[in-house]
Design an enzyme around this catalytic site. Structure first.
Site, PDB file in Angstrom:
ATOM      1  N   CYS A  31       5.988 -25.551   3.564  1.00 48.18           N
ATOM      2  CA  CYS A  31       7.447 -25.547   3.373  1.00 48.18           C
ATOM      3  C   CYS A  31       7.834 -26.378   2.154  1.00 48.18           C
ATOM      4  O   CYS A  31       7.698 -27.607   2.164  1.00 48.18           O
ATOM      5  CB  CYS A  31       8.121 -26.058   4.649  1.00 48.18           C
ATOM      6  N   CYS A  34      10.644 -28.964   2.719  1.00 47.74           N
ATOM      7  CA  CYS A  34      10.143 -30.086   3.523  1.00 47.74           C
ATOM      8  C   CYS A  34       9.554 -31.173   2.631  1.00 47.74           C
ATOM      9  O   CYS A  34       9.676 -32.369   2.926  1.00 47.74           O
ATOM     10  CB  CYS A  34       9.064 -29.606   4.505  1.00 47.74           C
TER      11      CYS A  34
END
Length: 297
Positions: A31, A34
């Site tokens: 991600c 993230c």
């Protein structure tokens, strides 16, 4: 920052949130956003200096935990207090917005003082009450000062004065853990006053409990009367009896009442020199552990 798995979730998240807000960051290695928000959250954990605890959960590796929180996209960040999610957000928000999110929910930071003494000289109860009353009169909007004042009145057994002092902030009890605690103890006082002589009332509850140990209404009523008598540990012992048999009885009423008593009886932390950690009150620490052991069992 701590990596959380199913094995340590109860200890590092649920139990920890009973004494300190816990911020849970659901992420994954693939991600991109993230990787942006992760360092920001770690920086904020350091900046906020103990006002919250940061943990990270890999949603790919811990799919059971992700499902339990209903995670649909990442990053998702959730704040837990007293074992319950209270708020959250999705996506890589900028640092300023995350600070605004945290400031809505976290306890106020302790004010720094120059030449901090190792420990304040103790004040007698009357002088302390007078000081707190003056602080509230000087700034009626200072909810922290009002909390300490009402709490001191409750501890002194001045239930009517406590109720009067609490009235201006009663409407905020639904959004403040500390004010909610005061309201629950004040309501316990009102309940006890409506029941009659305490000894007779407790005897009546004892009779009902003797006939049926799962008479939770009687146990809860008994706990409230004990709290009104300022028999705090006896009241918490009775609430634990409910929790050991039914943790979620009456929409968590026993757990919420237990936490309210802890909030009221916990002494203000003494001021200490830089680098030192103020000690926990031994009674409060013991009863926090007992609650955690029962709730997590």
């Amino acid at each position: 920052m701590i990596d959380v798995t199913l094995e340590n979730f109860e200890a590092e998240v649920i139990a920890a949130s009973m004494t300190q807000p816990v911020l849970v960051d659901f992420w994954a290695t693939w991600c991109g956003p993230c990787k942006v928000i992760g360092p920001i959250l770690e920086k904020l954990e350091a900046d906020y200096a103990g006002r919250f605890k940061l943990v990270k959960i890999d949603s790919d590796q811990e799919q059971q935990l992700a499902a339990a929180f209903g995670i649909r996209s990442i990053p998702t960040v959730i704040l837990l207090v007293n074992g319950q999610p209270v708020d959250g957000f999705m996506g890589a928000l900028p640092e300023g917005q995350i600070r605004q999110f945290l400031d809505k929910h976290l306890p106020e930071a302790a004010l720094e003082e120059e030449e901090l003494p190792v420990e304040e000289e103790p004040q007698d109860a009357g002088a302390q009450l007078e000081k707190l009353q003056h602080a509230v009169a000087t700034d009626p909007s200072d909810d922290d000062a009002r909390f300490e004042y009402v709490k001191a009145l409750l501890l002194a057994g001045r239930a009517d004065d406590a109720k009067t002092a609490f009235a201006p902030v009663a409407s905020k009890a639904g959004v403040s853990r500390k004010l909610d605690a005061l309201q629950r103890v004040i309501e316990a006082n009102d309940f006890a006053a409506s029941q009659g002589p305490a000894a007779q009332v407790i005897a009546g509850f004892d009779s009902k409990i003797g006939a049926n140990k799962r008479d939770f209404e009687a146990r809860f009523g008994r706990a409230r009367v004990l709290a009104a008598q300022r028999r705090w540990t006896d009241a918490m012992d009775e609430l634990l009896e409910i929790l050991m048999r039914d943790k979620s009885w009456n929409e968590d009423a026993a757990r919420k009442a237990y936490i309210a008593i802890l909030e009221v009886i916990e002494p203000a932390k003494p001021k200490v020199a830089d680098g030192q950690i103020p000690p926990d009150d031994p009674t409060v620490a013991t009863y926090r552990r007992r609650l955690s052991s029962v709730v997590l069992s």
